[in-house]
Design an enzyme around this catalytic site. Structure first.
Site, PDB file in Angstrom:
ATOM      1  N   ALA A 138       0.853  -1.183   0.000  1.00 47.92           N
ATOM      2  CA  ALA A 138       0.000   0.000   0.000  1.00 47.92           C
ATOM      3  C   ALA A 138       0.896   1.243   0.000  1.00 47.92           C
ATOM      4  O   ALA A 138       2.081   1.150   0.291  1.00 47.92           O
ATOM      5  CB  ALA A 138      -0.891  -0.012   1.234  1.00 47.92           C
ATOM      6  N   GLN A 188       1.305   3.598   2.003  1.00 43.95           N
ATOM      7  CA  GLN A 188       1.987   3.831   3.287  1.00 43.95           C
ATOM      8  C   GLN A 188       2.548   2.527   3.864  1.00 43.95           C
ATOM      9  O   GLN A 188       2.659   2.373   5.083  1.00 43.95           O
ATOM     10  CB  GLN A 188       1.032   4.497   4.279  1.00 43.95           C
ATOM     11  CG  GLN A 188       0.858   5.991   4.070  1.00 43.95           C
ATOM     12  CD  GLN A 188       2.163   6.766   4.335  1.00 43.95           C
ATOM     13  OE1 GLN A 188       3.042   6.324   5.054  1.00 43.95           O
ATOM     14  NE2 GLN A 188       2.285   7.930   3.727  1.00 43.95           N
ATOM     15  N   SER A 189       2.930   1.617   3.000  1.00 44.99           N
ATOM     16  CA  SER A 189       3.432   0.316   3.450  1.00 44.99           C
ATOM     17  C   SER A 189       4.692   0.438   4.311  1.00 44.99           C
ATOM     18  O   SER A 189       5.688   1.027   3.885  1.00 44.99           O
ATOM     19  CB  SER A 189       3.739  -0.526   2.207  1.00 44.99           C
ATOM     20  OG  SER A 189       4.534  -1.638   2.546  1.00 44.99           O
ATOM     21  N   ASN A 190       4.645  -0.150   5.498  1.00 48.39           N
ATOM     22  CA  ASN A 190       5.846  -0.232   6.337  1.00 48.39           C
ATOM     23  C   ASN A 190       6.859  -1.188   5.718  1.00 48.39           C
ATOM     24  O   ASN A 190       8.063  -0.988   5.835  1.00 48.39           O
ATOM     25  CB  ASN A 190       5.492  -0.749   7.737  1.00 48.39           C
ATOM     26  CG  ASN A 190       4.578   0.202   8.480  1.00 48.39           C
ATOM     27  OD1 ASN A 190       4.880   1.394   8.582  1.00 48.39           O
ATOM     28  ND2 ASN A 190       3.461  -0.303   8.988  1.00 48.39           N
ATOM     29  N   ALA A 239       7.345  -1.727   2.491  1.00 49.91           N
ATOM     30  CA  ALA A 239       8.031  -1.061   1.369  1.00 49.91           C
ATOM     31  C   ALA A 239       9.124  -0.140   1.908  1.00 49.91           C
ATOM     32  O   ALA A 239      10.253  -0.135   1.417  1.00 49.91           O
ATOM     33  CB  ALA A 239       7.021  -0.282   0.532  1.00 49.91           C
TER      34      ALA A 239
END
Ligand code: PLP
Length: 325
Positions: free
Chosen positions: A67, A69-71, A73
């Site tokens: 997503a 705001q992926s942690n 990523a």
């Protein structure tokens, strides 16, 4: 299983003391939010295995997805910066999404970002990553793809190791945890804990609180293939059903908050000094305290919650929603 050493582990376990609630069990928290700063939270434990493999494969570039705001990523982008890989991220959203939180850190880490619609992400992300890989290989790059959340069999061994830390810490602390609770998104963390509990015959209740998918989807679609891969890698036959998945705390869905969750987060942080995030740990801790108060672990003594990080997930929108309350 070979791995890199990137995380500050073992992480500590602390008691949680709430001023406004007299809990019928002792609640402890394992501080996996302290595994690092830029490269932090639960994803780094998976990346220790996944990026070791990338080095062994001779990869120059890494592609992963999540997503906006992926942690996962962000942790991957930062770990790649540290190790010298070029990182490519396939994220939901569009170019005009506010560059804050994790997305800002992705940019800061020098990641190359492409956006896809939610629909393409849901239905075609693996195919899109595969064709991106081909594109890069034509330019002479050698590419490893890491799946969403780092949640495959290999990555999930990071949480077998976390489970082994818990067993050691129990000895040091002279206590026994009846249940180990984690947040569940793509189910990699949960899979590792289930696997560790089985292999060590520890007999704990392993609990996943789902923050996006319905309980049945976690039990039937997300968890079993990861456990199957772990079994394949190790030649074991750990079952995927020795688990408690708690549903009902998804609320409005992934990365969307309900007022009672935000209120709970504010109460919790102001009484403990431990930051919860609105997407994962806030919902799961809300679920944990609610279930404790509803008597789910009546007669049990000690419950452990794994704090999986996520503090960078506070976007402007979510901060405003909380502060307007
Ligand atoms: C990704 C994430 C989770 C969920 O872990 P999964 O292995 O995907 O189930 C929980 N908490 C935080 C903060 C995360 O970033």
């Amino acid at each position: 299983m070979k791995k890199l050493s990137l995380a500050n582990t073992p992480t500590r376990i602390e008691p949680v003391q709430l001023m406004d609630a007299d809990l019928p069990v002792n609640l402890y928290i394992k501080r996996d939010d302290l595994t690092g700063l830029s490269v932090t939270g639960n994803k780094i434990r998976k990346l220790e295995y996944l990026l070791e493999k990338a080095l062994d494969d001779g990869a120059t570039d890494i592609i992963t997805t999540g997503a906006v705001q992926s942690n996962h990523a962000r942790a991957t982008a930062m770990a790649c910066a540290r190790l010298g890989f070029k990182c490519h991220l396939l994220l939901t959203g569009s170019e005009d999404y506010p560059e804050e939180g994790n997305l800002f850190l992705d940019r800061l880490a020098g990641a190359d970002i492409r956006f896809v619609s939610q629909e393409d992400y849901d239905n075609h992300r693996d195919a899109i990553m595969a064709s991106w890989k081909e594109e890069l290989e034509k330019e002479g790059k050698s590419v490893d793809i890491i799946p969403m959340g780092g949640s495959n069999g290999l990555g999930s061994f990071g949480y077998v190791e976390c489970f082994e830390e818990i067993l050691e810490e129990e000895k040091d602390m002279g206590i026994n945890f009846d249940a180990v609770i984690c947040v569940t998104g793509s189910a990699g963390m949960l899979a590792g804990l289930v696997y560790g509990n089985a292999i060590h015959e520890a007999g704990k209740e392993i609990v996943g609180i789902s923050i996006s998918s319905p309980k049945e989807v976690v039990e039937k679609e997300l968890l079993p293939p990861i456990i199957a891969e772990m079994n394949e890698l190790k030649g074991t036959s750990v079952p995927a059903d020795a688990v408690t998945v708690i549903g009902g705390y998804e609320g409005r869905g992934y990365a969307l908050s309900r007022p009672e969750e935000l209120e709970f987060i504010w109460d919790f942080v102001s009484q403990t000094g431990i930051i919860l995030d609105p997407v994962y740990t806030g919902k799961a801790m809300y679920g944990t305290i609610s279930e404790i108060l509803n008597g789910r672990w009546e007669g049990k003594e000690n419950i452990l919650f794994i704090h999986s990080g996520g503090a960078f997930g506070w976007t402007r929108r979510q901060m405003e929603e909380l502060l307007r309350k």
